[in-house]
Motif scaffolding. Structure first.
Motif, mmCIF file in Angstrom:
data_model
loop_
_atom_site.group_PDB
_atom_site.id
_atom_site.type_symbol
_atom_site.label_atom_id
_atom_site.label_comp_id
_atom_site.label_asym_id
_atom_site.label_seq_id
_atom_site.Cartn_x
_atom_site.Cartn_y
_atom_site.Cartn_z
ATOM 1 N N ARG A 296 0.845 -1.215 0.000
ATOM 2 C CA ARG A 296 0.000 0.000 0.000
ATOM 3 C C ARG A 296 0.873 1.255 0.000
ATOM 4 O O ARG A 296 0.620 2.212 -0.742
ATOM 5 N N ASP A 297 1.923 1.242 0.822
ATOM 6 C CA ASP A 297 2.822 2.399 0.881
ATOM 7 C C ASP A 297 3.569 2.581 -0.446
ATOM 8 O O ASP A 297 3.862 3.712 -0.841
ATOM 9 N N THR A 298 3.879 1.480 -1.114
ATOM 10 C CA THR A 298 4.516 1.565 -2.434
ATOM 11 C C THR A 298 3.599 2.255 -3.431
ATOM 12 O O THR A 298 4.032 3.122 -4.200
ATOM 13 N N GLU A 299 2.332 1.871 -3.412
ATOM 14 C CA GLU A 299 1.367 2.496 -4.338
ATOM 15 C C GLU A 299 1.256 3.999 -4.063
ATOM 16 O O GLU A 299 1.196 4.801 -5.009
ATOM 17 N N ASP A 300 1.244 4.395 -2.790
ATOM 18 C CA ASP A 300 1.178 5.824 -2.447
ATOM 19 C C ASP A 300 2.447 6.546 -2.920
ATOM 20 O O ASP A 300 2.381 7.672 -3.439
ATOM 21 N N TRP A 301 3.582 5.922 -2.706
ATOM 22 C CA TRP A 301 4.872 6.484 -3.127
ATOM 23 C C TRP A 301 4.909 6.677 -4.642
ATOM 24 O O TRP A 301 5.382 7.707 -5.139
#
Length: 516
Positions: A296-301
């Protein structure tokens, strides 16, 4: 008794069913889906069967998830190999991309694996197998199966010396010929797991240059082996070479390889090779949940804007851009100039799905267009070297009925898209109607014809500067300067330091591909 060998290879950090080109993808790829397939085969197997699960290399590098984990430092990529632990792999093999982050990093990551890492042909300072084990023997009901791990010997052609210092890379065939007779005395069945592919087809006819990078065909001829696992080339292979079942399960977890051997009365009585698809497969919950927050954090990044451009850099026809040029190519060569400070530069269009850049540029856009972890380098070469490089890149094309088309041989593209370079700062013409080796009919720099003895400085990706893609006119001895930042970081900095870059402000690539 049935022996089942399940194989993943070249997963490249794609744990989830997404390429990260768009948010919320659900494609037929990813290690989480592979884990479900592996679990299904195990559940369907008899308690009398011996089922082994092998990863054949290139597991920890490649996806945007990996890039995000690397950016967090502290060896966060260890989480990837910990997903292997969830489904209890029996062994893994080193891939060439495992070396991208250096020896210390790789060794730290592999220390978290609960299964052995096998590699017989990469030796340490004491001439011992680098990861400690060359092979592993598994036994069930008195039947012994040996797995011999091997890796392409070509790694020194791609990796900087600091990443592989102290290591020796031997021919996989040479080492296998030493080990297989010994293993035949120790085990009933001998299987080679080789992170490498094939330079020939099933009949031994060359389909690429015989450089030693891909020794699969010669391995299949070694007396005493019962099956061959391959990888590295990202091909989908389930067939027989010299009577030996062979698998190579593609890329990014799109398939799981399965080799099945029937063993009765001390001989293999039946054998098969197949690929298991991820179509209609749901991700394994334990694997998917393990990295859910990081994903999820990768997608936000990836969705974070990093800069802005003027319009005109979106790619709608990548194949046409290779022939006619495109502002996107001009832009990429501009980034090379910014990083290297030289005028003659080159870049590539890596695949036909590249989207180019819209006005707002995000990390997702950068990763979609430049998916590799790489830096730029400056080479000092001669005009003769440059001509040779252009002649090699020109083999990407062939003539068909008076038209320029992409060259194929034996059903495979002769030059992969990522090995076709488009140069900026020089004026050159590729005439596809001419014989290979004589296709560059014009080659000028700053208004004069480039002479063979002329000394030039050119800017390239470090992969190419080291001779990657079999550009043998380039090598590390000719590198005179390297950028310290990764290419994605250079793009971000260039966008931040400039007002909106417009196509008309960029130096155009003066080249043409013709067929007279």
């Amino acid at each position: 008794m049935q022996i089942k060998i399940l194989v993943t290879s070249d997963v490249h950090g794609y744990i989830y069913p997404t390429t990260y080109l768009k948010r919320h993808e659900n494609r037929d790829i990813g290690f989480a889906k592979c884990a479900s397939v592996i679990e299904n085969v195990r559940n369907e197997s008899s308690s009398e069967d011996l089922t082994l699960v092998i990863d054949n290399g290139d597991f920890i590098q490649g996806s945007a998830l990996v890039d995000f984990l690397v950016s967090k430092n502290n060896y966060q990529v260890k989480k990837l190999v910990e997903t292997e632990n969830i489904i209890a792999y029996d062994a893994a093999v080193l891939g060439n991309h495992e070396f991208n982050y250096g020896r210390k990093y790789q060794e730290k990551i592999n220390s978290h694996r609960k299964h052995p890492v096998l590699c017989a042909n990469i030796l340490d300072e004491n001439d011992k197998p680098y990861m400690g084990k060359a092979y592993e023997i598994f036994e069930k009901n008195g039947v012994k199966v040996a797995i011999l791990g091997l890796t392409t010997q070509y790694i020194p052609h791609w990796e900087p010396q600091e990443n592989i210092r102290g290591l020796k890379f031997k021919s996989a065939v040479q080492i296998a010929k030493e080990y297989v007779p010994k293993l035949k005395k120790l085990a009933d069945i001998v299987i080679i797991a080789y992170h490498g592919g094939f330079a020939t087809d099933e009949n031994g006819i060359a389909i690429e240059e015989l450089t030693g990078e891909n020794e699969g065909y010669e391995l299949s001829k070694i007396v005493g082996i019962d099956a061959l696992i391959t990888g590295h080339q990202h091909r989908k292979i389930a067939t027989f070479y010299n009577g030996i079942p062979v698998v190579q399960p593609g890329y990014a977890g799109a398939q799981v390889g399965l080799i099945e051997l029937e063993f009765e009365n001390n001989i293999v009585t039946n054998k098969s090779a197949k690929l298991l698809s991820m179509k209609d497969i749901k991700p394994n919950n334990s694997v998917a949940n393990f990295l859910e927050i990081d994903n999820r954090d990768t997608e936000d990044w990836l969705d974070k804007p990093v800069g802005f451009l003027d319009e005109g850099f979106e790619l709608t026809d990548v194949a046409a851009a290779r022939i006619k040029g495109h502002p996107y190519v001009d832009l990429m060569n501009y980034f090379v100039r910014m990083a290297t400070g030289v005028q003659i530069v080159a870049s590539s269009l890596f695949n036909n799905q590249q989207p180019g850049f819209a006005r707002e540029v995000t990390m997702r856009d950068i990763k979609a267009n430049y998916p590799f972890a790489n830096t730029f380098a400056v080479l000092e070469i001669t005009g003769r070297d440059l001509l040779a490089a252009l002649e090699q890149t020109a083999t990407y094309w062939r003539e068909e009925k008076g038209k320029v088309v992409v060259a194929f041989k034996n059903g495979r593209q002769v030059v992969p898209d990522f090995n076709y370079d488009i140069y900026g700062g020089i004026d050159y013409t590729i005439d596809v109607s001419q014989p290979e080796g004589s296709r560059i009919t014009k080659l000028c720099y700053q208004g004069h014809k480039i002479l063979p003895s002329e000394i030039l400085k050119i800017g390239l990706s470090k992969y190419r500067a080291m001779g990657g893609g079999d550009y043998r006119m380039f090598d590390t001895s000719k590198i005179i300067k390297e950028s310290k930042l990764e290419i994605s970081e250079i793009i971000i900095q260039s966008l931040a330091q400039n007002e909106r870059i417009a196509p008309k402000k960029l130096q155009k690539n003066e080249y043409s591909v013709i067929c007279k």
